[in-house]
Design a protein around this motif. Structure first.
Motif, PDB file in Angstrom:
ATOM      1  N   PHE A 192       3.701   5.638  -5.845  1.00  0.00           N
ATOM      2  CA  PHE A 192       4.811   6.059  -6.398  1.00  0.00           C
ATOM      3  C   PHE A 192       3.198   6.113  -7.814  1.00  0.00           C
ATOM      4  O   PHE A 192       3.063   6.737  -8.647  1.00  0.00           O
ATOM      5  CB  PHE A 192       4.733   4.462  -7.164  1.00  0.00           C
ATOM      6  N   GLY A 193       1.672   5.742  -7.277  1.00  0.00           N
ATOM      7  CA  GLY A 193       0.394   5.992  -8.320  1.00  0.00           C
ATOM      8  C   GLY A 193      -0.376   7.205  -7.588  1.00  0.00           C
ATOM      9  O   GLY A 193      -1.321   7.667  -8.254  1.00  0.00           O
ATOM     10  N   GLY A 194      -0.053   7.781  -5.826  1.00  0.00           N
ATOM     11  CA  GLY A 194      -1.310   9.050  -5.321  1.00  0.00           C
ATOM     12  C   GLY A 194      -1.956   8.082  -4.623  1.00  0.00           C
ATOM     13  O   GLY A 194      -2.134   6.827  -4.724  1.00  0.00           O
ATOM     14  N   PHE A 195      -3.298   8.926  -4.220  1.00  0.00           N
ATOM     15  CA  PHE A 195      -3.980   8.061  -4.138  1.00  0.00           C
ATOM     16  C   PHE A 195      -4.489   7.315  -4.248  1.00  0.00           C
ATOM     17  O   PHE A 195      -5.553   6.306  -3.788  1.00  0.00           O
ATOM     18  CB  PHE A 195      -5.676   9.590  -3.296  1.00  0.00           C
ATOM     19  N   TRP A 196      -5.128   7.674  -5.490  1.00  0.00           N
ATOM     20  CA  TRP A 196      -6.771   6.546  -5.991  1.00  0.00           C
ATOM     21  C   TRP A 196      -5.562   4.908  -6.495  1.00  0.00           C
ATOM     22  O   TRP A 196      -6.364   4.263  -6.291  1.00  0.00           O
ATOM     23  CB  TRP A 196      -7.107   7.153  -7.795  1.00  0.00           C
ATOM     24  N   ALA A 197      -4.843   4.620  -6.413  1.00  0.00           N
ATOM     25  CA  ALA A 197      -3.438   3.919  -6.737  1.00  0.00           C
ATOM     26  C   ALA A 197      -4.265   3.031  -5.360  1.00  0.00           C
ATOM     27  O   ALA A 197      -3.660   1.704  -5.466  1.00  0.00           O
ATOM     28  CB  ALA A 197      -1.628   4.172  -7.232  1.00  0.00           C
ATOM     29  N   PHE A 198      -3.584   3.659  -4.529  1.00  0.00           N
ATOM     30  CA  PHE A 198      -4.003   3.462  -2.686  1.00  0.00           C
ATOM     31  C   PHE A 198      -5.349   2.867  -2.664  1.00  0.00           C
ATOM     32  O   PHE A 198      -4.847   1.954  -2.129  1.00  0.00           O
ATOM     33  CB  PHE A 198      -3.014   4.616  -1.531  1.00  0.00           C
ATOM     34  N   LEU A 242       1.383  -1.672   0.086  1.00  0.00           N
ATOM     35  CA  LEU A 242       0.259   0.006  -0.174  1.00  0.00           C
ATOM     36  C   LEU A 242       0.635   0.995  -0.140  1.00  0.00           C
ATOM     37  O   LEU A 242       0.523   1.646  -0.767  1.00  0.00           O
ATOM     38  CB  LEU A 242      -0.759  -0.044   1.273  1.00  0.00           C
ATOM     39  N   GLY A 243       1.679   0.944   0.973  1.00  0.00           N
ATOM     40  CA  GLY A 243       2.406   2.341   1.069  1.00  0.00           C
ATOM     41  C   GLY A 243       3.346   2.820  -0.704  1.00  0.00           C
ATOM     42  O   GLY A 243       3.667   3.701  -1.008  1.00  0.00           O
TER      43      GLY A 243
END
Length: 55
Positions: A20-26, A14-15
């Motif tokens: 690397f991907g921002g909030f939406w990737a998280f 998740l980190g």
């Protein structure tokens, strides 16, 4: 793998997704991880999914 190691790996995934991907990737990694966890528990037999009752 014990629960602490599994939690560590999930937190690191998740980190990395958040960094690397921002909030939406998280959020996507979190939701898909939870779906995979529920599917794995159901297949393993640790999660009992009751059938819907007919009225």
């Amino acid at each position: 793998m014990n629960a602490a190691t599994t939690g560590l790996v999930a937190g690191m995934a998740l980190g990395f997704a958040g960094y690397f991907g921002g909030f939406w990737a998280f959020l996507l990694v979190l939701v898909l991880g939870m779906a995979g966890l529920l599917a794995g528990l159901a297949v393993q037999g640790d999660l009992d999914i009751p059938a819907r009752r007919q009225r």
